[in-house]
Design an enzyme around this catalytic site. Structure first.
Site, PDB file in Angstrom:
ATOM      1  CE  LYS A  69      57.264 -42.712   6.436  1.00  0.00           C
ATOM      2  NZ  LYS A  69      56.716 -44.374   6.569  1.00  0.00           N
TER       3      LYS A  69
ATOM      4  NE  ARG B 243      55.691 -50.478   2.258  1.00  0.00           N
ATOM      5  CZ  ARG B 243      55.818 -49.656   3.153  1.00  0.00           C
ATOM      6  NH1 ARG B 243      53.881 -48.606   2.430  1.00  0.00           N
ATOM      7  NH2 ARG B 243      55.965 -49.121   4.190  1.00  0.00           N
TER       8      ARG B 243
ATOM      9  CE1 TYR C 100      47.188 -21.556 -18.520  1.00  0.00           C
ATOM     10  CE2 TYR C 100      47.513 -22.124 -16.171  1.00  0.00           C
ATOM     11  CZ  TYR C 100      47.897 -21.133 -17.723  1.00  0.00           C
ATOM     12  OH  TYR C 100      48.681 -20.579 -17.473  1.00  0.00           O
TER      13      TYR C 100
HETATM   14  C1  LIG Z   1      56.195 -44.438   7.680  1.00  0.00           C
HETATM   15  C2  LIG Z   1      56.187 -45.596   8.338  1.00  0.00           C
HETATM   16  C3  LIG Z   1      55.519 -45.367   9.738  1.00  0.00           C
HETATM   17  C4  LIG Z   1      54.829 -44.487   9.818  1.00  0.00           C
HETATM   18  O1  LIG Z   1      53.307 -45.150  10.021  1.00  0.00           O
HETATM   19  P1  LIG Z   1      52.189 -43.908  10.315  1.00  0.00           P
HETATM   20  O2  LIG Z   1      50.899 -44.337  10.097  1.00  0.00           O
HETATM   21  O3  LIG Z   1      52.434 -42.373   9.204  1.00  0.00           O
HETATM   22  O4  LIG Z   1      51.808 -43.663  11.929  1.00  0.00           O
HETATM   23  C5  LIG Z   1      55.604 -46.696  10.105  1.00  0.00           C
HETATM   24  N1  LIG Z   1      56.397 -47.729  10.309  1.00  0.00           N
HETATM   25  C6  LIG Z   1      56.975 -47.962   8.531  1.00  0.00           C
HETATM   26  C7  LIG Z   1      57.307 -49.170   8.123  1.00  0.00           C
HETATM   27  C8  LIG Z   1      56.514 -46.683   7.614  1.00  0.00           C
HETATM   28  O5  LIG Z   1      57.092 -47.059   6.646  1.00  0.00           O
END
Ligand SMILES: *Cc1c(COP(=O)(O)O)cnc(C)c1O
Length: 369
Positions: free
Chosen positions: A38, A136, A264
Site C-alpha cells: 500500500k 478501527r 523564511y
Molecule cells: C499496513 C498493514 C499491515 C502491515 O503492517 P507492518 O507493520 O507494516 O508490517 C498489515 N495488516 C494490515 C491490516 C495493515 O493495515
C-alpha cells in the site's frame, strides 16, 4: 554506486529480497506470506516492488485502497491482491480487476454481495476482517451469526480467509493486550468454524507480530515495514536492510555573517559566521516542516549537517560550517548509517510516515544487480 546528481530515492531490490528471506526464515515453512504494498509500497514504487515480490513467490499482496490494486493489475501483476479498506464506490471495478475485499461491516458486505450479483459472480473470494481491539475496522464476534446467515449457501461469494490486526505488536509493554487480541481472534475462529460452511484460512500478524508473536502466525502473515527494512526493534533492524535511500546534491553554498537570518520567517539567526548549503528538496518532496530548525540532519561526506531554519516547499538549508564540501557534492538525507528510522525519530515521528510521505516528484532509481 553512482553519485546522486539530483534528488533521487534509490530502491534496492536486493535489500527487499534479503528482508523477505529473513522474515520467511522466522516462520514455519508452510506459513503463507502476504507482502503489503500500500501507499506506493511504503513510498518506494508499488509496481516494481510488487513484481519483485511476485517473482520471490509471495502468496498474496495487499493494498489499502482499490485504486492501488487496479494500478498493479494494469501492470500485469497476477498474484491475489487483498484490498484492506474497500469502499462501495469501487466494488464494480474491484471485481473487474479481481481484487479481493476485506469485508469489515454489514454495509460493506451487503454492498459487495450486490455487486457480485450484478456482475454474475460465483465463489468470488472475500475476506472477513474482525476487530479484536484496534477499534478501527471490522466485525465483532457477535456478528458471526449474521455472517453465517448472509454467507452460507451464497453462490456469489466464497470466504477465503478471516483476519484481524494487532494494535501494539511492536510494544513489549503491551504484551498482555496483544495476547488478548490473539485469544479474541482464536475465539472468533472457533465460532466461524462452527457456523460457517466455508473453511477460511487465517492471518493476524504484521511485521512486529512476526517478530514478537510467531506462535500466532496461523496460515499467513502480512508484512509491510519489515520488507522495507525496519522491524520496530533495534536488534531486528540490524538483521534487515533498508530498501530506500534518499539522496540529493548541494545546489549552492553561502557564507553567512553573524546576525544574519536564514530562510523564511527568519527562523534561524546566526551568532557566529556560518556556512550553509542549499539542497533541492523540501516539504513538497516529503521532508516536512517538523524536520527543520535543527531537529533532523543530513549526511555530507560522512558528516552531520543539521537542517537550519524552516523547511521550504522545494528546498532546505543545512549547516556545513565544519564540513569540507562543494557545490555538486552528494548529500544523503537518509540511508546508510543514518536510517529513515533515525531520521524520523529525530522529529518524533516513525519510519512509516517518513517513507510514505516521499512525494511522487522525487525520481525513483532501482538498484537490482
Ligand atoms: C499496513 C498493514 C499491515 C502491515 O503492517 P507492518 O507493520 O507494516 O508490517 C498489515 N495488516 C494490515 C491490516 C495493515 O493495515
Amino acid at each position: 554506486m553512482s553519485k546522486a546528481t539530483e534528488t533521487v530515492l534509490e530502491i534496492d531490490l536486493r535489500a527487499l529480497e534479503h528482508n523477505y528471506l529473513y522474515l520467511k526464515g522466522r516462520l514455519r515453512p508452510e506459513t503463507g506470506f502476504l507482502g503489503v504494498v500500500k501507499a506506493f509500497a511504503y513510498g518506494s514504487d508499488s509496481i516494481i516492488i510488487a513484481k519483485k515480490l511476485e517473482a520471490l513467490g509471495v502468496d498474496y499482496l495487499a493494498v489499502a485502497y482499490a485504486k492501488e490494486g487496479v494500478v498493479l493489475r494494469d501492470a500485469g501483476i497476477r498474484t491475489p491482491i487483498l484490498v484492506l479498506h474497500p469502499l462501495p464506490v469501487n466494488f464494480d471495478e474491484m471485481i473487474e480487476c479481481c481484487l479481493e475485499p476485506s469485508l469489515y461491516s454489514q454495509k460493506i458486505l451487503e454492498g459487495f454481495l450486490e455487486a457480485a450479483k450484478r456482475k454474475v459472480q460465483k465463489d468470488y473470494p472475500v475476506h472477513l476482517k474482525f476487530n479484536t481491539g484496534l477499534n478501527r475496522l471490522g466485525f465483532v464476534g457477535s456478528d458471526v451469526d449474521y455472517l453465517a446467515a448472509q454467507l452460507n449457501g451464497r453462490e456469489e461469494l466464497k470466504v477465503a480467509s478471516i483476519l484481524s490486526h494487532l494494535a501494539a505488536s511492536e510494544d513489549l509493554n503491551e504484551k498482555a493486550f496483544t495476547q488478548n487480541q490473539i485469544e479474541a481472534f482464536e475465539k472468533i475462529s472457533v465460532k466461524i468454524h462452527k457456523k460457517l460452511d466455508a473453511r477460511p484460512f487465517r492471518h493476524l500478524l504484521n511485521t512486529s507480530g512476526i517478530i514478537n508473536n510467531p506462535e500466532a502466525q496461523y496460515d499467513m502473515v502480512r508484512s509491510g515495514i519489515g520488507l522495507y527494512g525496519f522491524g520496530n526493534d533495534v536488534k531486528i533492524d540490524k538483521q534487515l536492510r533498508p530498501v530506500a535511500t534518499l539522496k540529493t546534491v548541494i545546489s549552492q553554498i553561502h557564507s553567512i555573517a553573524p546576525g544574519e537570518s536564514i530562510g523564511y520567517n527568519r527562523a534561524f539567526v546566526t551568532h557566529s559566521p556560518r556556512v550553509t548549503a542549499t539542497l533541492p528538496i523540501g516539504h513538497a518532496d516529503g521532508i516536512g516542516r517538523q524536520y527543520g530548525n535543527g531537529k533532523a540532519h543530513v549526511t555530507i561526506r560522512g558528516n552531520k549537517a543539521p537542517i537550519v531554519g524552516n523547511v521550504c516547499m522545494d528546498m532546505i538549508m543545512v549547516d556545513i560550517t565544519d564540513i569540507d564540501c562543494q557545490e555538486g557534492d552528494e548529500v544523503i538525507i537518509f540511508g546508510g548509517n543514518h536510517t529513515a528510522n533515525e531520521f524520523a525519530r529525530d522529529a518524533a515521528t516513525i519510519s512509516y510516515e517518513l517513507l510514505t510521505g516521499i512525494s511522487q516528484r522525487v525520481k525513483r532509481k532501482i538498484l537490482s544487480e
